[in-house]
Scaffold this motif. Structure first.
Motif: not given
Length: 229
Positions: A146, A148, A163, A174-175, A178, A193, A206, A209
């Motif tokens: 979660s 990086l 992030q 993020l988790k 990944r 990202l 990103i 997200l």
């Protein structure tokens, strides 16, 4: 002027072999029996003696004559043989191949992505953003995916700023992203990202997200690396 040396029919004769330009040095060639010529002769400070022969048997006899007590300080060279030649270095053997160069170039590209995306925080800065949590808590977030982290200077972890939201919180999703990507390489994850993706309307994953559309980015992550995708 070259020093004058006495010649003797029993000890051999000394003949000047010339000087190197710009150096106060003289070289002499000994004809006859060099061992007799140098018997009892004490070299002055800074002087050296080199024995060169085109006959291997001659250098072998000289080496035997020198004895064990002088071998550590003597070097016998046979001209025209491999002993008198410089070692051949295969420079090509030290050149990285195309695959190795590609790895280096990949890191350079990823570092450029990091720079263009706003750089990275160090551990203390991340702890501040996360309201003073412990280092162990930060490590836990990195390990579960979660948060990086990429290798930074002196191999210390660096945490890409992209992030984080403007309020200092970590971007959600993020988790999941990944886990969907076919790699655990932190630089590749950063590359995904930070670069515009055609599957996302040329937006950066990103940024998508940050709008909360996690599922769309997860699907793009699953297809990451597919030819023509």
């Amino acid at each position: 002027m070259a020093p004058k040396l006495q010649s003797n029919s029993q000890t051999g004769s000394f003949q000047p072999a010339g000087k190197r330009a710009g150096q106060s040095m003289a070289v002499f060639v000994v004809k006859g029996d060099p061992m007799k010529a140098l018997a009892g002769f004490k070299l002055p400070a800074g002087a050296e003696v080199a024995v060169v022969s085109s006959r291997p048997e001659t250098t072998r006899k000289i080496s035997e004559t020198l004895g064990e007590r002088l071998k550590s300080a003597a070097q016998v060279v046979t001209s025209g043989s491999s002993a008198g030649k410089k070692a051949v270095i295969n420079q090509a053997a030290f050149e990285p191949d195309a695959r190795s160069l590609a790895l280096v170039e990949g890191v350079r590209i990823a570092q450029k992505d990091l720079e263009e995306a706003g750089g990275a925080y160090d551990l203390d800065q991340v702890r501040t953003l996360m309201q003073g949590v412990s280092r162990q808590a930060v490590d836990k977030r990195v390990n579960d995916g979660s948060l990086l982290a990429v290798p930074g200077p002196s191999n210390r972890r660096a945490y890409p700023t992209l992030q984080f939201n403007r309020d200092g919180s970590i971007v959600s999703g993020l988790k999941e992203v990944r886990q969907a990507l076919p790699t655990n390489n932190a630089w590749v994850i950063l590359n995904f990202l930070a670069r515009p993706d055609a599957r996302l309307g040329s937006r950066r994953p990103i940024d998508v997200l940050k709008t909360g559309d996690i599922s769309l980015v997860v699907e793009a992550a699953r297809r990451y690396g597919e030819q023509g995708a």
